[in-house]
Design an enzyme around this catalytic site. Sequence first.
Site, PDB file in Angstrom:
ATOM      1  N   GLU A  68       0.025   1.422  -6.464  1.00 26.21           N
ATOM      2  CA  GLU A  68       0.858   0.964  -5.340  1.00 26.21           C
ATOM      3  C   GLU A  68       1.078  -0.546  -5.375  1.00 26.21           C
ATOM      4  OE1 GLU A  68       2.690   2.337  -3.058  1.00 26.21           O
ATOM      5  OE2 GLU A  68       2.116   4.444  -3.209  1.00 26.21           O
ATOM      6  N   GLU A  84      11.180  -7.539   0.368  1.00 26.62           N
ATOM      7  CA  GLU A  84      10.855  -8.897  -0.046  1.00 26.62           C
ATOM      8  C   GLU A  84       9.338  -9.012  -0.145  1.00 26.62           C
ATOM      9  OE1 GLU A  84      12.005 -13.353   1.592  1.00 26.62           O
ATOM     10  OE2 GLU A  84      12.958 -11.618   2.507  1.00 26.62           O
ATOM     11  N   GLY A 117       0.826  -1.204   0.000  1.00 30.08           N
ATOM     12  CA  GLY A 117       0.000   0.000   0.000  1.00 30.08           C
ATOM     13  C   GLY A 117       0.853   1.244   0.000  1.00 30.08           C
ATOM     14  N   PRO A 137      -5.968   7.338  14.965  1.00 28.35           N
ATOM     15  CA  PRO A 137      -4.833   8.261  14.863  1.00 28.35           C
ATOM     16  C   PRO A 137      -3.482   7.622  15.216  1.00 28.35           C
ATOM     17  CG  PRO A 137      -6.653   9.298  16.015  1.00 28.35           C
ATOM     18  CD  PRO A 137      -7.021   7.853  15.833  1.00 28.35           C
ATOM     19  N   GLU A 150       4.897  -2.036  -5.632  1.00 26.85           N
ATOM     20  CA  GLU A 150       5.503  -2.807  -4.546  1.00 26.85           C
ATOM     21  C   GLU A 150       5.615  -4.295  -4.829  1.00 26.85           C
ATOM     22  OE1 GLU A 150       3.776  -1.881  -0.739  1.00 26.85           O
ATOM     23  OE2 GLU A 150       4.578   0.149  -0.798  1.00 26.85           O
TER      24      GLU A 150
END
Length: 136
Positions: free
Chosen positions: A58, A108, A42, A79, A62
């Site tokens: 994303e 990895e 993400g 939060p 990745e």
Amino acid sequence: MAIKTPFLTVDGIIQLFDEKENLKGIVLIERKNYPEGLALPGGFVDIGETVEEALIREMKEETDLNVEILDLLGVYSDPNRDPRFHTVTIAYVCKSYGTPKAKSDAKEVKVFKLEEIPFEKLVFDHGRILKDFIMR
């Protein structure tokens, strides 16, 4: 007056399938950067893109996988979910095929069967996100 707001992120639960539609497992990345550990792939939503576009970008950046978004899992906004700063993530369930390869922020890439996910090694609130996914 400057507006302060949490950072917007996306996370993807990538269900990896083989060519016969058998579920091989869930794709997790080993993070290169702080906080180190396992995570869902993400990242941050860029100005000018939708959250769905950010998710697809994303996941490719990745894991080198092209994903199909199946469903919205939920929005996670505690939060304290990220030790660096306040983020709000939109978590999606995705489907993909092929062999993931670690790219960009990933040291990895690993594929885990649901019953083998090492929850104690997950960073952020990704354990909670995956448990929500499994429970539904």
